[in-house]
Design a protein around this motif. Structure first.
Motif, mmCIF file in Angstrom:
data_model
loop_
_atom_site.group_PDB
_atom_site.id
_atom_site.type_symbol
_atom_site.label_atom_id
_atom_site.label_comp_id
_atom_site.label_asym_id
_atom_site.label_seq_id
_atom_site.Cartn_x
_atom_site.Cartn_y
_atom_site.Cartn_z
ATOM 1 N N THR A 105 -7.092 -50.849 24.635
ATOM 2 C CA THR A 105 -6.937 -52.298 24.702
ATOM 3 C C THR A 105 -5.635 -52.681 25.404
ATOM 4 N N ASN A 136 -1.578 -51.413 24.879
ATOM 5 C CA ASN A 136 -1.453 -50.276 23.959
ATOM 6 C C ASN A 136 -1.624 -48.949 24.700
ATOM 7 N N ARG A 187 7.578 -50.771 28.257
ATOM 8 C CA ARG A 187 8.308 -51.428 27.159
ATOM 9 C C ARG A 187 8.992 -52.698 27.652
ATOM 10 N N GLU A 193 -0.508 -45.939 22.743
ATOM 11 C CA GLU A 193 -0.578 -44.997 21.628
ATOM 12 C C GLU A 193 -2.026 -44.747 21.209
ATOM 13 N N ASN A 217 -4.540 -44.250 22.990
ATOM 14 C CA ASN A 217 -5.506 -44.838 23.925
ATOM 15 C C ASN A 217 -6.184 -43.715 24.717
ATOM 16 N N LEU A 228 -8.558 -48.790 20.347
ATOM 17 C CA LEU A 228 -7.255 -48.395 20.867
ATOM 18 C C LEU A 228 -7.185 -48.522 22.385
ATOM 19 N N GLY A 260 -4.244 -50.162 28.771
ATOM 20 C CA GLY A 260 -2.973 -50.564 28.173
ATOM 21 C C GLY A 260 -2.063 -51.240 29.176
ATOM 22 N N SER A 310 4.638 -60.835 26.742
ATOM 23 C CA SER A 310 3.815 -61.178 25.585
ATOM 24 C C SER A 310 4.276 -62.536 25.062
#
Length: 419
Positions: free
Chosen positions: A209, A212, A262, A214, A216, A207, A170, A269
Motif C-alpha cells: 500500500t 509502506n 523517510r 515494511e 511489502n 501491506l 510504497g 503526508s
C-alpha cells in the motif's frame, strides 16, 4: 482557487462554509539552487566515482516523461562528474526506464536529457525484445528477473529518478528503476502480482500500500532484483508540487532510497481528523494527468480523505488516453469478483490498476473531468464531465445540503492520513 488540468486550469467555486480545508504537502518550495542541491548530493558519491576507470562502459538509468524528476538538471551534473573521472562520453549511455510504457519521442528524449541531448546516447528500454534482455537471477519467491541487456552488461550502473508515493510499491524511486523500470514484461507482471493475497477472492495484500515498505511483498521483489544488478549508486530527487527540486539523495541504492522515502513521507503526508463528503482533486496538471494510469495515483490518494459513499471530482485531462492499449479492455468485467478471478488467471499490471480503479468507483461516486469519450468514462464506472463547473453541478445533486469538502490541488503528491 484555480486547479490545474493538463497545461491549463479551472477555477473552483465552492461555498466557503462547505470547505473543511485545502490538503497540501508541508514541503516548501526550495529557496536554494537546484544545481547546488544535486552537487551536494553527488559529493557523497565522490569516493565511489573516483573508482571509475577510463574505458569502462557506464549506463545511467532514468525515468520516462510520465514522471517529473529534474533529469534535465541532474543528468548533466552527473555526466560532468563521470567525465572528470575519465569516462568518455561515448562510453556513457542513458537508458530510459519505460517498464511497460510506450516509447518516448525525440522531443521527450530532449526534455529528459536536457543539454546532453545529441551528446550522450539515449535509448528506450524494450520489455518485449528477447534479444535485448538477459536473465540475471531469481527472487526468493520464484520470480525470474530478466532485465535490459545493456544495463546488465555495463561495467557500472547508476540509477536516477524521483522519490514519491506509489500506491502498492510504497514509494517510487530507487530499486524501482530496475524492476519494473528496465525489466522484461514477464518479470514486471510477476513482481506486481505480489500485490494480491494468495488464494482466490482474498483481494489485495494490505501491506502492499501507499507509503509502506515494511513487509511489502512488491517492494521486497524489487529490492531482490535490484541487488542482482548491484548498481554503483543512486541519485534520487524529491520535487515540490511546482516540480522544483527540493532535495536529492545519493549513495547506496537501498540506504539512500530509504533515507529519501523517510524525508518524503514526513513532508508529503497530511493528517486529517475526519473524512469529507466531497473531495475535489487535481492531479497537478501535465504530466501527472497525462493518462488514466498516471491519474489513478491521485484518485488513490484522494480517496483516503473521502468517507465511504462520498463524491470525488477528479481533474485529469488524460491527453494520452489510458496509458496502455489493454487497460480499457479490462472494464468488460463489471463485477469485482469476476474481475479479480480473471486478474489472477491472466495477470497484467494494467489490469491491477483497472481493478483498483473499479473498486473505488464501486465505493465512491467519482466524477471525472477529462478529455476522454463520455461513454468510456461511464464504462469505467465513473461519471463524465468536461468542466469543473459541470462536475460541481453534478456533485451537488448527489450530496447532502450541509456537505463538507476538501480540496487537493496536487493530488499526485500528497497522502491524506486519517488520525
Amino acid at each position: 482557487m484555480d486547479l490545474k488540468y493538463g497545461d491549463t486550469s479551472f477555477p473552483l467555486a465552492i461555498p466557503p462554509e462547505r470547505l473543511m480545508g485545502v490538503i497540501r504537502p508541508s514541503a516548501p518550495d526550495p529557496d536554494g539552487d537546484p544545481a547546488a542541491i544535486i552537487s551536494e548530493a553527488l559529493d557523497r558519491c565522490a569516493d565511489t566515482i573516483a573508482t571509475f576507470r577510463p574505458g569502462e562502459r557506464v549506463v545511467i538509468v532514468t525515468s520516462d516523461i510520465t514522471r517529473s524528476t529534474g533529469s534535465e538538471i541532474y543528468l548533466p551534473l552527473l555526466v560532468e562528474r563521470l567525465a572528470a573521472a575519465g569516462i568518455r562520453e561515448r562510453d556513457m549511455e542513458i537508458v530510459v526506464a519505460l517498464g511497460i510504457h510506450r516509447k518516448q519521442t525525440k522531443h521527450e528524449h530532449r526534455r529528459i536529457a536536457g543539454p546532453l541531448y545529441g551528446r550522450i546516447r539515449i535509448t528506450d528500454h524494450e520489455c518485449d525484445d528477447p534479444g535485448k534482455l538477459v536473465m540475471v537471477g531469481r527472487t526468493s519467491t520464484g520470480i525470474d528477473v530478466v532485465v535490459n541487456r545493456t544495463v546488465a552488461e555495463a561495467d557500472r550502473v547508476i540509477l536516477t529518478g524521483a522519490i514519491g508515493f506509489h500506491y502498492f510499491a510504497g514509494f517510487g524511486g530507487g530499486r524501482k528503476s530496475i524492476l519494473p523500470g528496465v525489466a522484461g514484461r514477464a518479470s514486471c507482471m510477476a513482481s506486481h502480482f505480489a500485490v494480491l493475497n494468495p488464494g482466490e477472492g482474498t483481494g489485495r495484500n494490505p501491506l502492499a500500500t501507499t507509503g509502506n515498505l515494511e513487509g511489502n511483498p512488491v517492494h521486497r521483489a524489487m529490492v531482490e532484483a535490484c541487488a542482482m544488478v548491484a548498481p554503483e549508486f543512486i541519485l534520487n530527487t524529491v520535487l515540490s508540487p511546482a516540480k522544483r527540486i527540493i532535495a536529492a539523495f545519493a549513495g547506496h541504492w537501498r540506504e539512500a532510497h530509504e533515507e529519501g522515502c523517510r524525508f518524503y513521507a514526513e513532508r508529503f503526508s497530511f493528517p486529517l481528523e475526519k473524512q469529507a463528503d466531497l473531495v475535489v482533486v487535481s492531479c497537478g496538471g501535465y504530466p501527472k494527468d497525462i493518462n488514466v494510469i498516471q491519474s489513478h495515483k491521485s484518485m488513490e490518494y484522494g480517496c483516503q480523505a473521502l468517507r465511504r459513499g462520498g463524491v470525488m471530482i477528479l481533474l485529469a485531462q488524460c491527453r494520452d488516453g489510458y496509458g496502455n492499449a489493454t487497460f480499457f479492455d479490462w472494464f468488460r468485467f463489471r463485477d469485482l469478483d469476476a474481475f479479480e478471478a480473471r486478474l489472477r488467471s491472466h495477470y497484467e499490471i494494467n489490469g491491477q490498476t483497472a481493478y483498483s480503479l473499479l473498486q473505488k468507483a464501486r465505493t465512491f461516486s467519482i466524477i471525472l473531468v477529462s478529455d476522454l469519450p463520455p461513454e468510456e468514462v461511464r464504462a469505467m464506472g465513473m461519471t463524465p464531465a468536461r468542466t469543473l463547473d459541470e462536475a460541481m453541478a453534478t456533485a451537488t445533486g448527489l450530496l447532502p445540503a450541509d456537505y463538507a469538502a476538501y480540496v487537493i490541488p496536487e493530488g499526485g503528491t500528497v497522502l491524506p492520513i486519517t488520525m
